[in-house]
Design an enzyme around this catalytic site. Sequence first.
Site, PDB file in Angstrom:
ATOM      1  N   HIS A  20      38.082  39.619  38.651  1.00 46.36           N
ATOM      2  CA  HIS A  20      38.777  40.142  39.839  1.00 46.36           C
ATOM      3  C   HIS A  20      37.758  40.600  40.888  1.00 46.36           C
ATOM      4  CE1 HIS A  20      42.019  41.400  36.725  1.00 46.36           C
ATOM      5  NE2 HIS A  20      42.538  40.410  37.419  1.00 46.36           N
ATOM      6  N   LYS A  44      57.901  47.165  32.445  1.00 46.11           N
ATOM      7  CA  LYS A  44      56.803  46.509  31.726  1.00 46.11           C
ATOM      8  C   LYS A  44      55.820  47.537  31.182  1.00 46.11           C
ATOM      9  CE  LYS A  44      55.793  41.848  33.400  1.00 46.11           C
ATOM     10  NZ  LYS A  44      54.793  41.142  34.197  1.00 46.11           N
ATOM     11  N   ARG A  93      41.698  30.077  37.384  1.00 45.49           N
ATOM     12  CA  ARG A  93      40.722  29.785  36.341  1.00 45.49           C
ATOM     13  C   ARG A  93      40.951  28.441  35.673  1.00 45.49           C
ATOM     14  NH1 ARG A  93      42.265  35.310  33.622  1.00 45.49           N
ATOM     15  NH2 ARG A  93      44.106  34.502  34.638  1.00 45.49           N
ATOM     16  N   SER A 131      42.217  39.891  31.556  1.00 45.08           N
ATOM     17  CA  SER A 131      42.512  41.292  31.237  1.00 45.08           C
ATOM     18  C   SER A 131      43.045  41.397  29.810  1.00 45.08           C
ATOM     19  CB  SER A 131      43.545  41.856  32.219  1.00 45.08           C
ATOM     20  OG  SER A 131      42.989  41.946  33.512  1.00 45.08           O
TER      21      SER A 131
HETATM   22  P1  ADP Z   1      48.948  39.080  37.138  1.00 45.06           P
HETATM   23  O1  ADP Z   1      49.654  39.875  36.096  1.00 45.06           O
HETATM   24  O2  ADP Z   1      49.656  39.073  38.469  1.00 45.06           O
HETATM   25  O3  ADP Z   1      48.521  37.699  36.719  1.00 45.06           O
HETATM   26  P2  ADP Z   1      46.177  39.873  36.901  1.00 45.06           P
HETATM   27  O4  ADP Z   1      45.657  41.248  37.127  1.00 45.06           O
HETATM   28  O5  ADP Z   1      46.074  39.341  35.512  1.00 45.06           O
HETATM   29  O6  ADP Z   1      47.659  39.922  37.430  1.00 45.06           O
HETATM   30  O7  ADP Z   1      45.468  38.825  37.874  1.00 45.06           O
HETATM   31  C1  ADP Z   1      45.497  38.959  39.263  1.00 45.06           C
HETATM   32  C2  ADP Z   1      44.891  37.712  39.898  1.00 45.06           C
HETATM   33  O8  ADP Z   1      43.528  37.610  39.542  1.00 45.06           O
HETATM   34  C3  ADP Z   1      45.545  36.401  39.470  1.00 45.06           C
HETATM   35  O9  ADP Z   1      45.557  35.528  40.578  1.00 45.06           O
HETATM   36  C4  ADP Z   1      44.603  35.858  38.427  1.00 45.06           C
HETATM   37  O10 ADP Z   1      44.668  34.450  38.342  1.00 45.06           O
HETATM   38  C5  ADP Z   1      43.281  36.326  38.991  1.00 45.06           C
HETATM   39  N1  ADP Z   1      42.253  36.441  37.954  1.00 45.06           N
HETATM   40  C6  ADP Z   1      42.321  37.111  36.799  1.00 45.06           C
HETATM   41  N2  ADP Z   1      41.180  36.983  36.089  1.00 45.06           N
HETATM   42  C7  ADP Z   1      40.355  36.195  36.826  1.00 45.06           C
HETATM   43  C8  ADP Z   1      39.041  35.644  36.634  1.00 45.06           C
HETATM   44  N3  ADP Z   1      38.331  35.889  35.526  1.00 45.06           N
HETATM   45  N4  ADP Z   1      38.535  34.868  37.625  1.00 45.06           N
HETATM   46  C9  ADP Z   1      39.267  34.610  38.729  1.00 45.06           C
HETATM   47  N5  ADP Z   1      40.502  35.066  38.970  1.00 45.06           N
HETATM   48  C10 ADP Z   1      41.053  35.850  38.029  1.00 45.06           C
END
Ligand code: ADP
Length: 156
Positions: A20, A44, A93, A131
């Site tokens: 992120h 959630k 990703r 995450s």
């Molecule tokens: P959500 O529950 O909306 O998917 P996340 O916090 O998991 O929320 O992810 C938010 C955004 O960050 C999403 O667009 C996800 O694809 C992107 N993201 C998560 N991890 C990575 C990573 N390692 N590299 C690039 N983008 C990422």
Amino acid sequence: MSTIKIAVFPGSFDPVTKGHEAIVKRALPLFDKIIIAIGHNSQKDKYFSLEQRKRFLEKTFSHLPNVEIAIFEGLTVDFCKRVSAQFILRGLRSVSDFEFEKNIAQNNRMLKPEIETVFLLTDLEYNAITSTIVRDIHKHGGDIKKLVPDAIASEI
Ligand code: ADP
């Protein structure tokens, strides 16, 4: 008069990872302001509390004046309207990310065609960071320092 370009980066950020962090830093030259918005859905269950997730984001990005942290409930596009954002920022990703993100982006576009979703491809080195994996390692007492932003590595 030129309008300032505002992007909302929505997500759960449970917790924020190096993936992120890299997406936000790489998007900085594209926008005047990036609002990292934690989507709050009371139904959630999350691993880290809303307050913890917000604090981790604040610590990670406190040195960047063009980055703000917010919490929102409801539709992302409605939140974008409230904060006058013209863009939604998301990271990609994998093919499965693409399929998922495509559906969300197309539906968001149906709801509010004036808001564009902008995707950045993950850096190779952060491709495998999710995450979910960070939470699993943390839950079982493993070391997550290499996976989360340096600013929060000691606290988390
Ligand atoms: P959500 O529950 O909306 O998917 P996340 O916090 O998991 O929320 O992810 C938010 C955004 O960050 C999403 O667009 C996800 O694809 C992107 N993201 C998560 N991890 C990575 C990573 N390692 N590299 C690039 N983008 C990422």
